[in-house]
Design an enzyme around this catalytic site. Structure first.
Site, PDB file in Angstrom:
ATOM      1  N   GLY B  74       0.796  -1.221   0.000  1.00  0.00           N
ATOM      2  CA  GLY B  74       0.000   0.000   0.000  1.00  0.00           C
ATOM      3  C   GLY B  74       0.827   1.268   0.000  1.00  0.00           C
ATOM      4  O   GLY B  74       0.384   2.313   0.488  1.00  0.00           O
ATOM      5  N   CYS B 132       0.316   0.852  -9.602  1.00  0.00           N
ATOM      6  CA  CYS B 132       0.268   0.075  -8.365  1.00  0.00           C
ATOM      7  C   CYS B 132      -1.141  -0.473  -8.149  1.00  0.00           C
ATOM      8  O   CYS B 132      -2.106   0.290  -8.104  1.00  0.00           O
ATOM      9  CB  CYS B 132       0.669   0.915  -7.160  1.00  0.00           C
ATOM     10  SG  CYS B 132       0.608  -0.072  -5.654  1.00  0.00           S
ATOM     11  N   LYS B 167       5.900   3.755 -15.371  1.00  0.00           N
ATOM     12  CA  LYS B 167       5.913   2.304 -15.138  1.00  0.00           C
ATOM     13  C   LYS B 167       4.538   1.756 -15.473  1.00  0.00           C
ATOM     14  O   LYS B 167       3.540   2.114 -14.837  1.00  0.00           O
ATOM     15  CB  LYS B 167       6.282   2.019 -13.685  1.00  0.00           C
ATOM     16  CG  LYS B 167       6.397   0.534 -13.370  1.00  0.00           C
ATOM     17  CD  LYS B 167       7.096   0.336 -12.040  1.00  0.00           C
ATOM     18  CE  LYS B 167       7.162  -1.114 -11.636  1.00  0.00           C
ATOM     19  NZ  LYS B 167       7.896  -1.301 -10.383  1.00  0.00           N
ATOM     20  N   ILE B 193       7.130  -4.778 -16.086  1.00  0.00           N
ATOM     21  CA  ILE B 193       5.774  -4.493 -15.624  1.00  0.00           C
ATOM     22  C   ILE B 193       5.745  -4.323 -14.102  1.00  0.00           C
ATOM     23  O   ILE B 193       6.677  -4.744 -13.416  1.00  0.00           O
ATOM     24  CB  ILE B 193       4.806  -5.664 -16.000  1.00  0.00           C
ATOM     25  CG1 ILE B 193       5.273  -6.976 -15.393  1.00  0.00           C
ATOM     26  CG2 ILE B 193       4.656  -5.765 -17.492  1.00  0.00           C
ATOM     27  CD1 ILE B 193       4.349  -8.175 -15.657  1.00  0.00           C
ATOM     28  N   GLY B 219       7.163 -12.070  -9.071  1.00  0.00           N
ATOM     29  CA  GLY B 219       8.002 -13.256  -9.009  1.00  0.00           C
ATOM     30  C   GLY B 219       7.949 -14.070 -10.295  1.00  0.00           C
ATOM     31  O   GLY B 219       7.314 -13.667 -11.274  1.00  0.00           O
TER      32      GLY B 219
HETATM   33  C1  LIG Z   1       6.804  -5.906  -1.687  1.00  0.00           C
HETATM   34  C2  LIG Z   1       6.753  -5.170  -2.990  1.00  0.00           C
HETATM   35  C3  LIG Z   1       6.632  -3.776  -2.996  1.00  0.00           C
HETATM   36  C4  LIG Z   1       6.580  -3.071  -4.189  1.00  0.00           C
HETATM   37  N1  LIG Z   1       6.481  -1.705  -4.163  1.00  0.00           N
HETATM   38  C5  LIG Z   1       6.459  -1.012  -5.329  1.00  0.00           C
HETATM   39  C6  LIG Z   1       6.404   0.426  -5.341  1.00  0.00           C
HETATM   40  O1  LIG Z   1       6.412   1.081  -4.303  1.00  0.00           O
HETATM   41  N2  LIG Z   1       6.342   1.060  -6.547  1.00  0.00           N
HETATM   42  C7  LIG Z   1       6.364   0.363  -7.732  1.00  0.00           C
HETATM   43  O2  LIG Z   1       6.328   0.990  -8.790  1.00  0.00           O
HETATM   44  N3  LIG Z   1       6.446  -0.971  -7.752  1.00  0.00           N
HETATM   45  C8  LIG Z   1       6.487  -1.681  -6.589  1.00  0.00           C
HETATM   46  N4  LIG Z   1       6.572  -3.064  -6.616  1.00  0.00           N
HETATM   47  C9  LIG Z   1       6.604  -3.768  -7.927  1.00  0.00           C
HETATM   48  C10 LIG Z   1       8.035  -4.142  -8.319  1.00  0.00           C
HETATM   49  O3  LIG Z   1       8.848  -3.005  -8.482  1.00  0.00           O
HETATM   50  C11 LIG Z   1       8.043  -4.973  -9.607  1.00  0.00           C
HETATM   51  O4  LIG Z   1       7.492  -4.199 -10.652  1.00  0.00           O
HETATM   52  C12 LIG Z   1       7.239  -6.259  -9.491  1.00  0.00           C
HETATM   53  O5  LIG Z   1       7.458  -6.848  -8.247  1.00  0.00           O
HETATM   54  C13 LIG Z   1       7.583  -7.275 -10.596  1.00  0.00           C
HETATM   55  O6  LIG Z   1       8.936  -7.677 -10.529  1.00  0.00           O
HETATM   56  P1  LIG Z   1       9.432  -9.041  -9.831  1.00  0.00           P
HETATM   57  O7  LIG Z   1       8.606 -10.145 -10.392  1.00  0.00           O
HETATM   58  O8  LIG Z   1      10.883  -9.146 -10.140  1.00  0.00           O
HETATM   59  O9  LIG Z   1       9.183  -8.849  -8.377  1.00  0.00           O
HETATM   60  C14 LIG Z   1       6.633  -3.781  -5.419  1.00  0.00           C
HETATM   61  C15 LIG Z   1       6.755  -5.166  -5.411  1.00  0.00           C
HETATM   62  C16 LIG Z   1       6.823  -5.873  -4.228  1.00  0.00           C
HETATM   63  C17 LIG Z   1       6.966  -7.365  -4.251  1.00  0.00           C
END
Ligand SMILES: Cc1cc2nc3c(=O)[nH]c(=O)nc-3n(C[C@H](O)[C@H](O)[C@H](O)COP(=O)(O)O)c2cc1C
Ligand SMILES: Cc1cc2nc3c(=O)[nH]c(=O)nc-3n(C[C@H](O)[C@H](O)[C@H](O)COP(=O)(O)OP(=O)(O)OC[C@H]3O[C@@H](n4cnc5c(N)ncnc54)[C@H](O)[C@@H]3O)c2cc1C
Ligand code: FES
Lengths: 263, 305
Positions: B74, B132, B167, B193, B219
């Site tokens: 959040g 988000c 983004k 993404i 993930g």
């Molecule tokens: C715990 C958590 C917090 C995140 N917080 C943000 C955020 O504040 N702003 C944002 O643009 N993306 C946020 N993301 C998204 C990540 O930057 C990323 O786009 C997403 O996790 C997909 O990549 P991954 O599969 O390597 O985790 C967050 C992801 C996770 C898991």
């Protein structure tokens, strides 16, 4: 804090429902303080993206042990860990308990629920003095390490929900009985379920004693980066969100702002 | 054989390599600094920042699923002032570009955060989080609608000279349209993404596991979705793309580059293994060497159809 690969030097059952896992981790062992935890990577669970947090139970030389209960798929998969396996460990993490000095006036009173004895045993083994342990659990299978505390000279009082060991009821029953006739001020160190922590905290606040509570929150990173594990904390009258993994897991009773819905 | 060139310049930001860490998964830098040599990262994208401090959602905020996790943090953050005072001085000690992820509840709020960071020493660029899934106002409410995407990106563009990197949300029917919309409104690069809207229900209590009810999936589970979206976006726009989603090792990063990404960011895998980003850098170097490529750029968009 390190990421360290350690080999498994022991992995044995403790009673019917728990296991002790010991890893050779010189760098983690050298830094570990009671109340801190390690974050284990479960390579055998290949679709798991999160590590699993466990309190440090013992440090013997360059070995670190944890004491764990099977809860879900991660801890179930951990059963397959064998001697000599390499495990990736992140730690030691968290703040740890403050260590009272040998001449502190208050009597250390440890309160444990289930595997909550793990960090308290590490604490007892590092304290320059003895005190009381109150341990509770659902049945006698959840009462662990009694002999090891007694061997260190601690006075142990027990409670189980089904009365199979010690007093029937919650751990607060023997605790309250002792408080009723205690001649010395206690300083609480507690680890266990939320309801137990809250009950201990309430007694500490009411009595004007210190009470150090080890909180349990579901964790992501374990290092303060993801903000998954937050807990509302009151410091100097101001409420802020603390990270249990980094700012905790130990908080003083007066700091913790319990949610109304929490048990 | 000479060592391949990993350095890139993306939207004017010079990076030692194309491997960054993704917003929200690496805190503000200090959290991982004991474990990861920050100077070896391509860039650090910090947790999303808003105009005022924000408390985020109630706990539980995160739950593991097969091949990923669903989070609903959040967007808890100390606000733009708090970030500049508390974290930027630390980050300035390092030789690594800092990209600040920003969000707001209105287009004006986004623009105001951007304006306050404009000209602040130690910031290389802004990533605009219009995707988000975890807050009601703002977030993906902007990024899944072309009109509001244009409004937010345009508003930010008018208030900053820093490179801006919207983004993108994965849950849109035509990613190319959103990519073009961002570029037309002044984007210098695109990130994609964000996590994918998702939900987990406890079958015993029949209650949602997350306090926020729904969250975003990240993930390995989302990696092939991200590859497809990067591939589509790469054919729609000429600006560089930063690919994010399920990177756990060099293989997925290389796949993204072949699909058309100039750089990548590691997210969830930081939790599994904090050294992932550095391992990805080493893995890309080895791959380029083994395939006789002189630079990372030679790989970008080389998918053979
Ligand atoms: C715990 C958590 C917090 C995140 N917080 C943000 C955020 O504040 N702003 C944002 O643009 N993306 C946020 N993301 C998204 C990540 O930057 C990323 O786009 C997403 O996790 C997909 O990549 P991954 O599969 O390597 O985790 C967050 C992801 C996770 C898991
Ligand atoms: C600081 C700290 C210290 C701990 N110390 C111990 C210990 O010494 N011994 C011990 O047996 N257990 C301890 N726990 C609890 C232990 O982390 C969980 O039992 C374990 O993560 C369960 O994993 P699982 O995959 O088997 O369960 P699942 O229910 O399948 O796990 C699903 C997810 O929920 C998380 N989770 C489930 N239960 C808990 C819980 N109670 N606390 C935190 N996360 C949970 C898991 O980590 C995982 O991410 C501790 C927890 C914390 C936060
Ligand atoms: S588990 Fe990530 S901040 Fe505590």
């Amino acid at each position: 804090m390190h990421v360290e690969e350690g080999s498994v030097v022991a992995h044995e059952p403790m009673g019917s429902a728990y296991r002790v896992l010991t890893l050779r981790l010189p760098r983690v062992a050298a830094q570990a303080r009671p109340g801190q935890f390690v974050h284990l990577r479960l390579a055998m669970l290949s679709d798991a993206v999160l590590r699993r947090p466990f309190s440090i139970y013992r440090v013997d030389g360059d070995c670190v042990s944890i004491l764990y209960k099977t809860i879900g798929r991660g801890t179930a998969a951990m059963k397959s860990i064998r001697l000599g396996d390499a495990m990736n460990v992140l730690g030691p993490l968290g703040n740890g308990f403050p260590l009272p000095t040998a001449d502190a006036i208050a009597l250390p009173v440890l309160v444990a629920g289930g595997y909550g004895v793990a960090p308290l045993y590490f604490l007892a083994s590092r304290l320059p003095r003895t005190g009381l342990l109150f341990a509770g659990g659902a049945t006698n299978a959840d009462i662990l390490c009694v002999e090891c505390f007694q061997a260190l000279g601690w006075d142990v009082r027990l409670a189980t929900d089904d009365g199979s060991l010690g007093v029937r009821g919650l751990v607060t029953a023997p605790l309250d009985a002792w408080l009723g006739e205690a001649r010395r001020e206690p300083e609480f160190f507690a680890c266990g379920p939320n309801g137990m922590l809250r009950a201990v905290g309430e007694r500490a606040v009411a009595g004007g004693w210190k009470g150090w509570l080890s909180l349990d929150r579901h964790m992501g990173c374990g290092v303060g980066a993801c903000l998954a594990c937050v807990q509302m904390i009151r410091k100097d009258g101001v409420e802020t969100l603390a990270r249990v993994c980094k700012d905790g897991p130990i908080f003083e009773s007066r700091e913790v702002v319990w949610e109304p819905s929490e048990p | 054989m000479t060592t391949p060139q990993l350095g890139i310049t993306l939207a004017g930001i010079r990076m030692k390599n194309p491997v960054m860490v993704a917003s929200g998964t690496f805190g503000y830098g200090p959290e991982y600094a004991d474990l990861v040599d920050l100077n070896r990262l391509g860039a650090i994208v910090v947790k999303g920042i808003s105009l005022e401090p924000w408390g985020g959602n109630r706990t539980p905020r995160l739950v593991e699923v097969s091949g990923g996790l669903v989070n609903a943090i959040g967007l808890q953050n100390p606000g733009v002032q708090g970030f500049v005072a508390k974290y930027l001085p630390f980050l300035r000690h390092f030789d690594v570009p800092v990209i600040v992820n920003i969000w707001g509840k209105t287009a004006e709020e986004y623009a105001e955060v951007a304006a306050r960071l404009d000209g602040t020493e130690g910031i290389a660029g802004l990533e605009i989080n219009i995707s988000c899934p975890n807050i009601k106002a703002g977030g993906s409410a902007f990024g899944t609608n072309l009109e509001s995407t244009a409004r937010v990106v345009g508003a930010v563009r008018r208030r900053t000279r820093l490179p801006i990197i919207p983004k993108l949300a994965p849950n849109v029917s035509d990613i190319a349209a959103f990519a073009r919309c961002c570029v037309e409104n002044g984007a210098d690069a695109l990130s994609l993404i964000n996590s994918y809207p998702a939900m987990v229900i406890d079958i015993e209590s029949r209650r949602p596991v997350l306090a926020n009810v729904t969250g975003g999936l990240s993930g390995p589970a989302i990696h092939p979705i991200a590859v497809k979206l990067v591939y589509d976006a790469a054919r729609a726009v000429k600006v560089p793309l930063i690919a994010i989603g399920g990177i756990t090792q060099a293989r997925e990063a290389i796949e993204f580059m072949i699909a058309g990404a100039s750089a990548v960011a590691v997210g969830t895998a930081n939790f599994t293994e904090p050294l992932t980003a550095l391992e990805v850098v080493d893995g890309i170097t080895r791959y380029l060497g083994a395939h006789g490529l002189a630079s990372a750029g030679e790989l970008v968009g080389t998918v053979r159809l």
